[in-house]
Design a protein around this motif. Structure first.
Motif, short mmCIF file in Angstrom:
data_model
loop_
_atom_site.label_atom_id
_atom_site.label_comp_id
_atom_site.label_asym_id
_atom_site.label_seq_id
_atom_site.Cartn_x
_atom_site.Cartn_y
_atom_site.Cartn_z
N SER A 85 0.86 -1.13 -0.01
CA SER A 85 -0.04 0.16 0.23
C SER A 85 0.82 1.02 0.01
CB SER A 85 -0.91 0.27 1.29
OG SER A 85 -0.02 0.31 2.26
N SER A 86 0.33 2.35 -0.12
CA SER A 86 0.96 3.54 -0.02
C SER A 86 1.59 3.90 1.41
CB SER A 86 0.29 4.83 -0.48
OG SER A 86 -1.06 4.92 0.27
N ASP A 87 1.21 3.11 2.39
CA ASP A 87 1.37 3.19 3.79
C ASP A 87 2.60 2.27 3.82
OD1 ASP A 87 1.89 3.37 6.29
OD2 ASP A 87 -0.26 3.01 6.83
N LEU A 88 3.66 2.62 4.10
CA LEU A 88 4.81 1.65 4.35
C LEU A 88 4.79 0.59 5.37
CD1 LEU A 88 8.02 3.96 3.55
CD2 LEU A 88 6.70 2.30 1.99
N ALA A 89 3.70 1.08 6.33
CA ALA A 89 3.70 0.19 7.65
C ALA A 89 2.67 -1.00 7.24
CB ALA A 89 2.96 1.06 8.90
N HIS A 90 2.04 -1.18 6.22
CA HIS A 90 0.79 -2.05 6.00
C HIS A 90 0.81 -2.52 4.68
CE1 HIS A 90 -0.82 0.19 9.79
NE2 HIS A 90 -0.84 -0.99 10.12
N ASP A 91 0.28 -3.69 4.57
CA ASP A 91 0.03 -4.24 3.02
C ASP A 91 -1.34 -4.62 3.19
OD1 ASP A 91 2.56 -4.05 2.25
OD2 ASP A 91 3.02 -5.88 3.16
N PHE A 92 -2.02 -4.94 1.80
CA PHE A 92 -3.30 -5.24 1.89
C PHE A 92 -3.27 -6.97 1.59
CE2 PHE A 92 -3.63 -0.97 -0.14
CZ PHE A 92 -4.50 -0.40 0.70
N PRO A 93 -3.93 -7.43 2.52
CA PRO A 93 -3.96 -8.88 2.34
C PRO A 93 -5.07 -9.47 1.47
CG PRO A 93 -4.22 -8.28 4.61
CD PRO A 93 -4.29 -7.25 3.94
N LEU A 94 -4.41 -9.94 0.38
CA LEU A 94 -5.22 -10.57 -0.83
C LEU A 94 -5.48 -12.20 -0.80
CD1 LEU A 94 -6.59 -10.52 -3.53
CD2 LEU A 94 -4.34 -10.65 -4.30
N LEU A 95 -6.50 -12.42 -0.44
CA LEU A 95 -7.03 -13.94 -0.62
C LEU A 95 -7.80 -14.35 -1.84
CD1 LEU A 95 -6.43 -13.11 2.52
CD2 LEU A 95 -8.15 -14.82 3.28
N ALA A 96 -7.15 -15.05 -2.61
CA ALA A 96 -7.62 -15.65 -3.70
C ALA A 96 -8.00 -17.12 -3.68
CB ALA A 96 -7.02 -15.47 -4.98
N THR A 97 -9.24 -17.50 -3.56
CA THR A 97 -9.73 -19.00 -3.34
C THR A 97 -9.89 -19.66 -4.52
OG1 THR A 97 -10.66 -18.28 -1.37
CG2 THR A 97 -11.31 -20.49 -2.11
N PHE A 98 -9.26 -20.82 -4.84
CA PHE A 98 -9.44 -21.61 -6.24
C PHE A 98 -10.11 -23.02 -5.59
CE2 PHE A 98 -6.01 -18.65 -6.86
CZ PHE A 98 -6.44 -18.14 -8.18
#
Length: 322
Positions: A85-98
């Motif tokens: 993300s634009s915030d260096l302290a956090h990421d966006f958790p992406l969960l893709a289910t197959f």
């Protein structure tokens, strides 16, 4: 739990016998429902898919150097990818289910696939455009980013579907989540905000109730006693007794004041004081006390007529010297 290979085991050589060579079935791993055994032999890999029990004398079973247990049921597998993300302290958790289904167990064992989720995560991470989407948004703008991420993942799977030999794979759903610490912070803020709203509402109701009680008490003791009766804090009999005692005290106080007046002072009052005392005494003190009080009062002198026909009240000062 690993998937689709859930267990692997090396097998020792079976001594050859002249009449019958058999592998002890205790050397083989258990096969839960929905799984098959794949034996590694000199010619490659052989999946035992027949719906019967092994005897241990089958050539593949006797000659195998290893055996694997493969889950062949359709299974949901989630790939986890962290989008910056634009915030260096956090990421966006992406969960893709197959949804994954093994079609060729021997091919799965040949590739040694124990964690399809990790492979699918690498597959998604290969899309550089997907990884760069989060850099345009701060962590608080996740709801604006979500639709772009979902659309990008679906497009990527449609244009370049994941291909694993021996397995059918289809995209089921895509989720973009808040980091746990951010979610916890948001929940904490919402809890504090709700508690503040509840506190403010309680205070408003308390202030309203206090104002109402203050207005009731300003009416006097009787209103206060009535409030106590209505809330069950005062018995009705106690309220009546208290009211009666209060009236008696007020009556006695008034009468004591009247007695303390100088003789003849009542003549200045523009009322028939004797009649007033009789009525007041009967209603509050009873006939006996009323008679006693009235007898102590000076009799009212008959008024004398003036020249214009009016009748002035006697002042009781006629006997005084000039």
């Amino acid at each position: 739990m690993t998937y689709p290979i859930i267990e692997e085991r090396a097998l020792a050589a079976v001594p050859r016998r002249f009449l019958r060579t058999r592998r002890d079935l205790a050397d083989l791993p258990e096969t839960p429902p929905g799984t098959v055994l794949v034996f590694e032999v000199a010619s490659g890999y052989h999946a035992f898919t027949e719906r019967r029990h092994l005897r241990g004398a089958e050539d593949e079973v006797v000659d195998a150097v290893s055996v694997s247990v493969v889950d062949v049921r359709t299974c949901s597998v989630t790939a986890h990818v962290a989008l910056p993300s634009s915030d260096l302290a956090h990421d966006f958790p992406l969960l893709a289910t197959f949804t994954c289904t093994v079609t060729k167990p021997e091919k799965i064992v040949e590739q040694g696939l124990k964690d399809i989720g990790e492979l699918l995560a690498h597959y998604l991470s290969a899309d550089t455009e997907l990884l760069s989407l989060g850099l345009r948004y701060p962590i608080e703008k996740i709801y604006q980013l979500r639709e772009h991420v979902v659309a990008r993942v679906k497009a990527h799977v449609e244009v370049m579907p994941p291909e694993i030999d021996g397995m059918a794979i289809a995209l089921a759903r895509v989720d973009l989540l808040l980091p746990e610490d951010v979610r916890g912070h948001a929940i904490g803020l919402k809890t504090v905000r709700r508690e503040g709203e509840i506190t403010e509402l309680k205070h408003a109701l308390e202030n309203k109730d206090v104002a109402r009680i203050e207005e009731i008490l300003s009416r006097g003791t009787a209103a206060g006693m009535a409030l106590g009766v209505s809330r069950g804090h005062v018995a009705i009999g106690d309220a009546v007794l208290h009211q009666s005692e209060a009236e008696n005290r007020r009556a006695e106080y008034v009468l004591e004041m009247i007695k303390a007046l100088p003789q003849g002072s009542l003549d200045f009052l523009p009322v028939n004081t004797r009649m007033l005392l009789e009525q007041f005494g009967r209603s509050v003190l009873g006939p006996d006390k009323a008679t006693t009080i009235v007898e102590g009062a000076a009799p009212a002198a008959p008024p004398a007529s003036l020249e214009d026909g009016s009748a002035p009240r006697p002042l009781g000062l006629e006997g005084l010297d000039d």
